[in-house]
Design an enzyme around this catalytic site. Sequence first.
Site, mmCIF file in Angstrom:
data_model
loop_
_atom_site.group_PDB
_atom_site.id
_atom_site.type_symbol
_atom_site.label_atom_id
_atom_site.label_comp_id
_atom_site.label_asym_id
_atom_site.label_seq_id
_atom_site.Cartn_x
_atom_site.Cartn_y
_atom_site.Cartn_z
ATOM 1 N N HIS A 192 2.404 3.321 11.503
ATOM 2 C CA HIS A 192 1.695 4.209 10.572
ATOM 3 C C HIS A 192 2.018 3.913 9.115
ATOM 4 O O HIS A 192 1.534 4.600 8.217
ATOM 5 C CB HIS A 192 2.068 5.667 10.908
ATOM 6 C CG HIS A 192 1.109 6.687 10.406
ATOM 7 N ND1 HIS A 192 1.458 7.637 9.471
ATOM 8 C CD2 HIS A 192 -0.195 6.915 10.697
ATOM 9 C CE1 HIS A 192 0.416 8.408 9.218
ATOM 10 N NE2 HIS A 192 -0.599 7.991 9.944
ATOM 11 N N LYS A 194 1.917 2.456 5.383
ATOM 12 C CA LYS A 194 0.837 2.022 4.491
ATOM 13 C C LYS A 194 1.483 1.299 3.312
ATOM 14 O O LYS A 194 1.865 1.921 2.316
ATOM 15 C CB LYS A 194 0.006 3.214 4.003
ATOM 16 C CG LYS A 194 -0.294 4.265 5.082
ATOM 17 C CD LYS A 194 -1.181 3.750 6.192
ATOM 18 C CE LYS A 194 -1.222 4.731 7.364
ATOM 19 N NZ LYS A 194 -1.786 6.030 7.067
ATOM 20 N N ASP A 199 2.063 -10.251 -4.273
ATOM 21 C CA ASP A 199 3.067 -10.909 -5.112
ATOM 22 C C ASP A 199 4.249 -9.974 -5.342
ATOM 23 O O ASP A 199 4.932 -9.619 -4.392
ATOM 24 C CB ASP A 199 2.438 -11.399 -6.416
ATOM 25 C CG ASP A 199 1.506 -12.587 -6.204
ATOM 26 O OD1 ASP A 199 1.660 -13.275 -5.171
ATOM 27 O OD2 ASP A 199 0.611 -12.803 -7.038
#
Length: 532
Positions: A192, A194, A199
């Site tokens: 889950h 995110k 870079d």
Amino acid sequence: MLARSTSRCCTKLRAPPSRLSLRVARPQCRQFSSPSSGASHSTGPNTSSAGLLAPFTNELDKIAPSFRINGSQVRVLQTPAEFYETLKDKIRMAEKRIFLSTLYIGKSEKELIATLQEALRAKPDLKLSILTDALRGTREAPNPSCASLLAPLISEFGPDRVEIRMYHTPNLTGIRKKHIPKRINEGWGLQHMKLYGIDDEIILSGANLSSDYFSDRQDRYHVYSSRDITEHFSNLHTAVSSLSFLVKPSPDPSGFELVWPEDNSAISPLQNPKKFVAESTALLSGLISPKTAPRTALDDTPAEKRDTKVYMLAQFSQLLSPDTSTELPALSHVLRTLAAPQYANSSWTFTAGYFNPAPSLTKLLLGTASTNNVVITASPYANGFYQSPGVSGLLPDAYTLLARRFVRAVHESKHRGTTVLKEWRKGTVGEPGGWTYHAKGLWVTMPKNENPSISLIGSSNYTKRSYSLDLEANALIVTENEDLKKRLGEEQRWLQDNTTVATREDFAKTERRVGLKVRIAMMIVQLVGGAL
């Protein structure tokens, strides 16, 4: 398809995370000083703020790794469209690496895929690593799915430049995996996190990568321009990837297959779940501990300008035995500290799109000494399950019941009159102009301050599920930077632009009452621990 044999291995794509190089961190100054008995009455705003922050940071330093940066290195985004455009712009400008950890990428996100292709074609040295959840990412197979959308990237650019990984929970194996329907099998645990790294920058959010999150599903989004913070979350991404299945293109109707590489950091969770957890623990525990996490020193911000501390939090409960996750302990400490008398004039704002906080957090929220507190949650008309087919359509009623219980608990506590619950609504789901609400987080404002000094952002929904089943990643900001505090305050306020206060009287109205079917919905909520 899912390959059963571990003998079907791939070429080694990366050095195992356990061999990540460690760099000694240079000294980081500006420690928050402990408050004296009269610290809360200091006339200097910076001195007062620093003194009041010390009880938080002194303990947080023992819970989770952190880096000091300047507040200008954090950019707060506001809308789904701004998030999407920022993500695409940074992908186009990428030079070395792109790593994306998400629950899923929408199966029709051709523009995002085209943006990745454009960057990879323009920069021969650019490498791409994507980590999603295996259950959500293959749910529609053999029809078009997240996995079939991503597999062609490997065909075009090769496995040396593109790696697609899909994490599979160790909680769903054998007969249970065979017989539980795909629509509800996610209740046993998911990837889950995110994390959207490009870079030396990273976007932390609660948003997945699909069209609604790019247009009409409100979330939160922070961009960290810090090589150290980005590298830390890259290490977590790499580690979990090495505990995940590898996606390979296939001539099968599904367009892909999942294989378990021999050089993964653990045995397959489908082969031996207990051993998988034990080997995962050996890999991950050192990456999230403040004592052993890699301490890079890559940022060039002068020490005297580092006025913001960012704690990197992880909740990996299903992969750690014993569980040494850091998010729940850190959040609990913040709320427990707010119960002290010197924080009587502080305030907090807590938001969760699906309002089902873990019982321990509800107790801690109502135990703080803070006043003028706000809880923001989705109105039933902004709930992603509003008018959904089948039993999932009952979920908005379940969250209504949970919100009503919270309002009643506030009324019966010392927070009566000082804490309100607000419901967010922008139109109606399913109608033109209707939005859903998916934001989550915490803001804490110190006494005699106008804006928050503390803010928590990331993937967690703060539910029982988040603290037992899913893999979560979050960042906790503690700052003295007045400009960053102002921007966090603006974020806290604009999320309330589309809210109205929900009172006990509101929940007593006929249209807000829940029927017997809500018992079924509550069972679903208890099963999955809170919606995704």
